[in-house]
Design an enzyme around this catalytic site. Structure first.
Site, PDB file in Angstrom:
ATOM      1  N   SER A   8       0.843  -1.194   0.000  1.00 26.90           N
ATOM      2  CA  SER A   8       0.000   0.000   0.000  1.00 26.90           C
ATOM      3  C   SER A   8       0.882   1.248   0.000  1.00 26.90           C
ATOM      4  O   SER A   8       1.680   1.464   0.917  1.00 26.90           O
ATOM      5  CB  SER A   8      -0.895   0.011   1.237  1.00 26.90           C
ATOM      6  OG  SER A   8      -1.468   1.299   1.347  1.00 26.90           O
ATOM      7  N   HIS A  32      -1.333  -1.237  -4.205  1.00 26.61           N
ATOM      8  CA  HIS A  32      -2.597  -0.788  -3.622  1.00 26.61           C
ATOM      9  C   HIS A  32      -2.521   0.727  -3.440  1.00 26.61           C
ATOM     10  O   HIS A  32      -1.622   1.238  -2.771  1.00 26.61           O
ATOM     11  CB  HIS A  32      -2.807  -1.499  -2.286  1.00 26.61           C
ATOM     12  CG  HIS A  32      -4.103  -1.230  -1.620  1.00 26.61           C
ATOM     13  ND1 HIS A  32      -5.280  -1.875  -1.960  1.00 26.61           N
ATOM     14  CD2 HIS A  32      -4.433  -0.381  -0.606  1.00 26.61           C
ATOM     15  CE1 HIS A  32      -6.262  -1.448  -1.184  1.00 26.61           C
ATOM     16  NE2 HIS A  32      -5.778  -0.527  -0.360  1.00 26.61           N
ATOM     17  N   ASP A  34      -4.333   3.994  -2.191  1.00 27.48           N
ATOM     18  CA  ASP A  34      -5.398   4.458  -1.290  1.00 27.48           C
ATOM     19  C   ASP A  34      -5.723   5.918  -1.540  1.00 27.48           C
ATOM     20  O   ASP A  34      -4.909   6.798  -1.234  1.00 27.48           O
ATOM     21  CB  ASP A  34      -4.931   4.329   0.166  1.00 27.48           C
ATOM     22  CG  ASP A  34      -4.990   2.906   0.682  1.00 27.48           C
ATOM     23  OD1 ASP A  34      -6.045   2.269   0.535  1.00 27.48           O
ATOM     24  OD2 ASP A  34      -3.979   2.449   1.243  1.00 27.48           O
ATOM     25  N   MET A  36      -8.085   9.021  -0.461  1.00 28.88           N
ATOM     26  CA  MET A  36      -8.964   9.470   0.636  1.00 28.88           C
ATOM     27  C   MET A  36      -9.364  10.921   0.410  1.00 28.88           C
ATOM     28  O   MET A  36      -8.506  11.738   0.060  1.00 28.88           O
ATOM     29  CB  MET A  36      -8.215   9.384   1.964  1.00 28.88           C
ATOM     30  CG  MET A  36      -7.684   8.005   2.267  1.00 28.88           C
ATOM     31  SD  MET A  36      -6.776   8.027   3.813  1.00 28.88           S
ATOM     32  CE  MET A  36      -6.238   6.324   3.878  1.00 28.88           C
ATOM     33  N   HIS A  65      -8.108   1.826  -4.083  1.00 31.77           N
ATOM     34  CA  HIS A  65      -9.096   1.741  -3.000  1.00 31.77           C
ATOM     35  C   HIS A  65      -9.624   3.146  -2.744  1.00 31.77           C
ATOM     36  O   HIS A  65      -8.906   3.998  -2.228  1.00 31.77           O
ATOM     37  CB  HIS A  65      -8.393   1.137  -1.768  1.00 31.77           C
ATOM     38  CG  HIS A  65      -9.249   1.064  -0.546  1.00 31.77           C
ATOM     39  ND1 HIS A  65      -8.727   0.803   0.702  1.00 31.77           N
ATOM     40  CD2 HIS A  65     -10.588   1.190  -0.371  1.00 31.77           C
ATOM     41  CE1 HIS A  65      -9.706   0.791   1.592  1.00 31.77           C
ATOM     42  NE2 HIS A  65     -10.842   1.032   0.966  1.00 31.77           N
ATOM     43  N   MET A  67     -11.595   5.628  -0.867  1.00 27.97           N
ATOM     44  CA  MET A  67     -12.261   6.007   0.380  1.00 27.97           C
ATOM     45  C   MET A  67     -12.792   7.418   0.188  1.00 27.97           C
ATOM     46  O   MET A  67     -12.247   8.405   0.689  1.00 27.97           O
ATOM     47  CB  MET A  67     -11.255   5.900   1.545  1.00 27.97           C
ATOM     48  CG  MET A  67     -10.941   4.452   1.888  1.00 27.97           C
ATOM     49  SD  MET A  67      -9.409   4.252   2.801  1.00 27.97           S
ATOM     50  CE  MET A  67      -8.255   4.188   1.440  1.00 27.97           C
ATOM     51  N   MET A 136     -11.958  -5.010   4.986  1.00 31.45           N
ATOM     52  CA  MET A 136     -11.146  -4.065   5.764  1.00 31.45           C
ATOM     53  C   MET A 136     -10.922  -4.645   7.163  1.00 31.45           C
ATOM     54  O   MET A 136     -11.880  -4.929   7.883  1.00 31.45           O
ATOM     55  CB  MET A 136     -11.847  -2.712   5.889  1.00 31.45           C
ATOM     56  CG  MET A 136     -11.823  -1.844   4.647  1.00 31.45           C
ATOM     57  SD  MET A 136     -10.178  -1.577   3.947  1.00 31.45           S
ATOM     58  CE  MET A 136      -9.322  -0.729   5.298  1.00 31.45           C
ATOM     59  N   ASP A 174      -7.011  -5.932   4.032  1.00 31.02           N
ATOM     60  CA  ASP A 174      -6.292  -4.650   4.074  1.00 31.02           C
ATOM     61  C   ASP A 174      -6.387  -4.051   5.474  1.00 31.02           C
ATOM     62  O   ASP A 174      -7.480  -3.771   5.960  1.00 31.02           O
ATOM     63  CB  ASP A 174      -6.948  -3.713   3.045  1.00 31.02           C
ATOM     64  CG  ASP A 174      -6.321  -2.333   2.982  1.00 31.02           C
ATOM     65  OD1 ASP A 174      -5.211  -2.140   3.494  1.00 31.02           O
ATOM     66  OD2 ASP A 174      -6.966  -1.446   2.384  1.00 31.02           O
TER      67      ASP A 174
HETATM   68  C1  DX5 Z   1      -6.288   2.148   5.453  1.00 33.22           C
HETATM   69  C2  DX5 Z   1      -5.860   1.782   4.057  1.00 33.22           C
HETATM   70  C3  DX5 Z   1      -4.855   0.718   4.003  1.00 33.22           C
HETATM   71  C4  DX5 Z   1      -3.574   1.095   4.686  1.00 33.22           C
HETATM   72  C5  DX5 Z   1      -3.002  -0.127   5.337  1.00 33.22           C
HETATM   73  O1  DX5 Z   1      -7.286   3.102   5.362  1.00 33.22           O
HETATM   74  O2  DX5 Z   1      -6.976   1.332   3.291  1.00 33.22           O
HETATM   75  O3  DX5 Z   1      -4.607   0.291   2.672  1.00 33.22           O
HETATM   76  O4  DX5 Z   1      -2.611   1.617   3.819  1.00 33.22           O
HETATM   77  O5  DX5 Z   1      -1.923   0.255   6.095  1.00 33.22           O
HETATM   78  P1  DX5 Z   1      -1.222  -0.726   7.105  1.00 33.22           P
HETATM   79  O6  DX5 Z   1      -0.708  -1.896   6.314  1.00 33.22           O
HETATM   80  O7  DX5 Z   1      -0.181   0.109   7.693  1.00 33.22           O
HETATM   81  O8  DX5 Z   1      -2.271  -1.169   8.099  1.00 33.22           O
HETATM   82 ZN    ZN Z   2      -6.589   0.382   1.360  1.00 33.85          ZN
END
Ligand code: DX5
Ligand code: ZN
Length: 218
Positions: A8, A32, A34, A36, A65, A67, A136, A174
């Protein structure tokens, strides 16, 4: 399905993204990404222009992903920026069928995810319409949180449904993934292991990927 590891980006140094990815490029199976928006989750990561700038530096699959509260508005732009798949939250689209159609219309694979308090029953009717089912195992928004053990029951349940219906969807986990939790999630039926902190914050990301890999090997 063979186990796959997707680092990620959230845990990487955002000023050196291409370099961080290059270190693990040959030993991982996808990236991956992310995104947000500061609304769906109380954090802001990065957006389209960062993805677009990173795209020429790697051939890895971009698993995005989202969010965000209104990700489908941007599907076409995510595709143009170089994303291969978009995964959205069932909390945002209680009926994700039109959302899946829109993603595919733009040439994107489609995944569905759910927050820790949301039951598998919320996504069950749509499992056959997705390429990726993301469980999640932390509350989305931040890296570095502890794995929520109850997520393993969700992985087991989703694995049961996917297998009993003969579906091809990936089951991804994840949040809080370490060699230990990855091993547990593999036993529960996960195929794709997303890890941020465990890879990009490790002293040696190559060694960290090898440790994760050996923890999920059958
Ligand atoms: C959290 C993200 C994850 C995050 C995981 O909101 O969706 O993808 O990067 O991070 P770690 O592996 O540090 O828990
Ligand atoms: Zn994620």
């Amino acid at each position: 399905m063979p186990a796959r590891i997707y680092p990620s980006l959230l845990a990487a140094d955002f000023a050196r993204l291409a370099d961080s990815v290059a270190v693990v490029e040959d030993i991982v199976d996808g990236l991956h990404v992310d995104v947000m928006d500061g609304h769906f989750v109380p954090n802001i990561s990065f957006g389209l222009s960062v993805i677009e700038d990173l795209r020429p530096h790697t051939e890895l699959f971009f698993d995005t992903h989202l969010m965000m509260n209104n990700p489908d508005f941007y599907f076409e732009q995510f595709k143009e920026a170089g994303c291969d798949m978009v995964t959205v939250h069932i909390e945002v689209y209680p009926d994700p069928v039109p959302t899946a159609e829109k993603a595919r219309k733009h040439g994107l694979k489609f995944g569905l995810t759910l927050n820790p308090p949301t039951p598998v029953a919320a996504i069950e009717p749509f499992i056959e319409t997705v390429d990726n089912l993301l469980i999640m195992s932390v509350y989305p928004g931040f890296g570095g949180q502890d794995f929520i053990p109850e997520s393993l029951h969700k992985v087991e349940r989703v694995r049961e449904i996917v297998d009993s219906e003969g579906l091809a969807a990936d089951i991804q986990i994840d949040g809080g993934i370490t060699p230990h939790t990855a091993g547990l999630a593999r036993k529960a039926g996960a195929d794709v292991f997303v890890a941020g902190t465990a890879i990009f914050q490790a002293q040696d990301p190559v060694e960290a990927v090898a440790e994760l890999r050996s923890a999920v090997e059958d």
